[in-house]
Enzyme design. Structure first.
Site, PDB file in Angstrom:
ATOM      1  N   ASP A 211       0.845  -1.194   0.000  1.00 34.04           N
ATOM      2  CA  ASP A 211       0.000   0.000   0.000  1.00 34.04           C
ATOM      3  C   ASP A 211       0.886   1.253   0.000  1.00 34.04           C
ATOM      4  O   ASP A 211       1.864   1.332   0.748  1.00 34.04           O
ATOM      5  CB  ASP A 211      -0.878  -0.017   1.261  1.00 34.04           C
ATOM      6  CG  ASP A 211      -1.923   1.070   1.260  1.00 34.04           C
ATOM      7  OD1 ASP A 211      -2.785   1.058   0.373  1.00 34.04           O
ATOM      8  OD2 ASP A 211      -1.875   1.949   2.147  1.00 34.04           O
ATOM      9  N   GLU A 266       1.774  -0.481  -5.082  1.00 36.66           N
ATOM     10  CA  GLU A 266       0.742   0.492  -5.393  1.00 36.66           C
ATOM     11  C   GLU A 266       1.437   1.845  -5.401  1.00 36.66           C
ATOM     12  O   GLU A 266       1.795   2.374  -4.341  1.00 36.66           O
ATOM     13  CB  GLU A 266      -0.367   0.508  -4.333  1.00 36.66           C
ATOM     14  CG  GLU A 266      -1.505   1.414  -4.760  1.00 36.66           C
ATOM     15  CD  GLU A 266      -2.143   2.258  -3.659  1.00 36.66           C
ATOM     16  OE1 GLU A 266      -3.248   2.747  -3.885  1.00 36.66           O
ATOM     17  OE2 GLU A 266      -1.534   2.462  -2.594  1.00 36.66           O
TER      18      GLU A 266
HETATM   19  C1  GLC Z   1      -4.240   3.072  -0.790  1.00 40.92           C
HETATM   20  C2  GLC Z   1      -5.474   2.206  -0.703  1.00 40.92           C
HETATM   21  C3  GLC Z   1      -6.614   3.074  -0.283  1.00 40.92           C
HETATM   22  C4  GLC Z   1      -6.308   3.677   1.060  1.00 40.92           C
HETATM   23  C5  GLC Z   1      -4.977   4.418   1.035  1.00 40.92           C
HETATM   24  C6  GLC Z   1      -4.491   4.739   2.401  1.00 40.92           C
HETATM   25  O1  GLC Z   1      -4.333   4.021  -1.782  1.00 40.92           O
HETATM   26  O2  GLC Z   1      -5.702   1.563  -1.908  1.00 40.92           O
HETATM   27  O3  GLC Z   1      -7.819   2.367  -0.247  1.00 40.92           O
HETATM   28  O4  GLC Z   1      -7.313   4.549   1.425  1.00 40.92           O
HETATM   29  O5  GLC Z   1      -3.975   3.642   0.439  1.00 40.92           O
HETATM   30  O6  GLC Z   1      -4.035   3.581   3.034  1.00 40.92           O
END
Ligand code: GLC
Length: 537
Positions: A211, A266
């Site tokens: 994440d 991500e």
């Molecule tokens: C990422 C996740 C999202 C979350 C954010 C903070 O972007 O995909 O859902 O709100 O991180 O952890």
């Protein structure tokens, strides 16, 4: 069966994203859970995916749907127990499905014991050093340490009340105040996360989705953003070069478990920056978000494909949607034409070299639920934005499985109301109904995934099929083994030379011996025949 060790399994894998709260509710409390996932593994096998990625199921006060973790080594009671996870993992592996779990390293929950300890401590103490605590500006420290905004709205700093009952230091949170950012300059933080990775690897997980993988490193000294800079300029706290040290260290941990455990980043960064996360000593995969942003535009999609195939230096991991983005059906215009385009977009994505991520419910052609009542909204963005941004709940509505009344098989009969209300439209979109309808999106996905397994035996070859006669508004390309994909982005039907035998199409085509009509917003897969028809450039 079972998962055989294969070093490069992920290069062409189709990975299904389970947004746990909304996948299936086994115990009837209105919230999806681990036993719910376990009960639907055969559905995923029939769909034909190789692996699943399960969004955070760790102990959490759920300020951000579980992306606020209070205990990184345990399961939240609303999702089940650690034993449930182990059973799910074993059952998945028995069926040949791999399992990737989320890890959330940029921030913890404000209820994480480390943060509780930090609040109980005086400024300058050891526990505060694991987060970003600073004195405020202004005569009495009443102003935030700098002008960084939170990604969910409002300032990125919150002031704490110290033990003497007086307002004191401020702490950094790029997301909600319930998600304090961890200080990755602190060796305890680094050691703790490597240990957390080992904990899950020892249990047998096949990898991690990281994440905010471009977070963690912050500009030294916390300088102000330049006044008037673009809102998307987050270079003081996202995608900083220092973050790569962390990924290299994590890769070393993964590699001690063999070569088939993976990590996927991500990171919302442009393609040339994404390539940095994919260097051989870093992460295996990074979501191709520029592809999501390309929309339903032939030129933009072509550009992203070219940039990615040429510029990532590794295989691409295509994504059409996830739990943070508007569902493709709606993003591409909604209604019948949105669905048509979403089906075509799925065939296009699944024909590209590399891996692909499918977000739960896209295989059912679910639209975004755009009319959730205000009082049902749960995404913290809604509150943080002062009710100007309705947030991401519309793509997170619990899935319809069967039946014509809510909860549409999401939970057992008599279960509590689902955590977000399901629309009446779900009655005609349930998985069971679609499994019996040869024209359904579910059957289209199943056929595509089955065919894709054969395609992938032909390697990563890719070439555009362009010539002077290529009509505008379409993309055609050939992969190894004579496989051809043609896509018409509309708005008109296009008559084209027939590339070979039709394998699959996202909508009915008109076929002649040598020509065919590719309707607007349609994709088709072809096998060029032995005489080489369609294989000439
Ligand atoms: C990422 C996740 C999202 C979350 C954010 C903070 O972007 O995909 O859902 O709100 O991180 O952890």
């Amino acid at each position: 069966m079972g998962v055989a060790a294969a070093a490069d399994w992920w290069q062409n894998a189709v990975i299904y994203q389970v947004y746990l709260r909304s996948f299936r509710d086994f115990d009837g409390d209105g919230v999806g859970d681990l036993r719910g996932v376990r009960s639907q593994l055969d559905y995923l096998v029939d769909l034909g995916v190789d692996a699943l990625w399960i969004t955070p199921f760790y102990t959490s006060p759920m300020a951000d749907g579980g992306y606020d973790v209070a205990d990184y080594r345990d399961v939240d009671p609303s999702y089940g127990t650690l034993a449930d996870f182990q059973e799910l993992l074993a059952d998945a592996h028995r069926r040949g499905l791999r399992v990737i779990v989320d890890v959330v390293p940029n921030h913890a929950s404000s209820q994480h014991p480390w943060f509780v300890e930090a609040l109980a401590e005086s400024p300058g103490g050891e526990a505060r050093g694991r987060f970003h605590f600073r004195e405020g500006k202004g005569e009495h420290g009443e102003l935030p340490p700098n002008n960084w905004p939170s990604i969910f709205g409002g300032p990125a700093w919150t002031r704490v009340i110290e033990q003497d009952g007086q307002p004191g230091q401020w702490y950094l949170h790029l997301f909600t105040p319930q998600q304090p950012d961890l200080n990755w300059e602190n060796p305890q933080v680094r050691a703790e996360f490597e240990d957390i990775l080992r904990f899950w690897l020892d249990l047998g997980v096949d990898g991690f989705r990281i994440d905010v993988a471009n977070g963690m490193a912050k500009a030294p000294g916390y300088p102000d953003r330049v006044e008037g800079c673009l809102p998307e300029d987050r270079s003081l706290y996202l995608d900083r070069d220092d973050v790569h040290d962390i990924h290299r260290a994590w890769r070393r941990v993964l590699d001690t478990y063999g070569d088939d455990r993976i990590a996927v980043a991500e990171a919302w960064v442009p393609t040339h920056r994404l390539a940095l996360y994919l260097r051989p000593d870093e992460l295996h995969q990074a979501f191709n978000f520029p592809y999501i942003k390309a929309g339903w535009s032939e030129r933009a999609i072509r550009q992203v494909i070219e940039d990615s195939l040429g510029g990532l230096g590794a295989s691409s991991s295509w994504v059409l949607s996830n739990h943070d983005e508007v569902r493709p059906v709606t993003r591409f215009g909604g209604g019948a034409s949105g669905l048509r385009r979403a089906r075509a977009a799925a065939l296009l994505m699944l024909a590209l070299p590399g891996s692909a991520y499918i977000y739960q419910g896209d295989e059912l052609g679910l639209p975004e639920v755009v009319d959730l009542p205000d009082d049902a909204l749960q995404d913290p963005k809604w509150e943080r934005s002062g009710h100007t941004d309705r947030g991401r709940d519309g793509c997170r509505v619990p899935l319809p499985w069967s039946g014509t009344t809510a909860p549409y098989g999401f939970g057992p009969a008599g279960s509590a109301a689902t955590w977000l209300p399901q629309p009446d439209e779900w009655a005609s979109l349930g998985a069971q109904l679609q499994a019996e309808d040869q024209e359904s999106s579910l059957i289209l996905y199943r056929r595509a995934l089955q065919l894709r397994r054969t395609l992938n035996r032909h390697g990563d070859g890719f070439e555009w099929l362009d010539d002077k006669d290529t009509p505008p508004g379409q993309l055609s390309f050939r992969r190894g083994g004579g496989f051809v994909c043609t896509v018409n982005f509309g708005p008109h039907d296009i008559t084209m030379e027939r590339p070979g035998e039709l394998l699959l199409a996202s909508a009915p085509l008109r076929l002649g011996d040598n020509l065919f009509v590719l309707p607007a917003d349609t994709a088709a897969w072809w096998q060029a025949d032995n005489e080489g028809r369609g294989t000439e450039q």
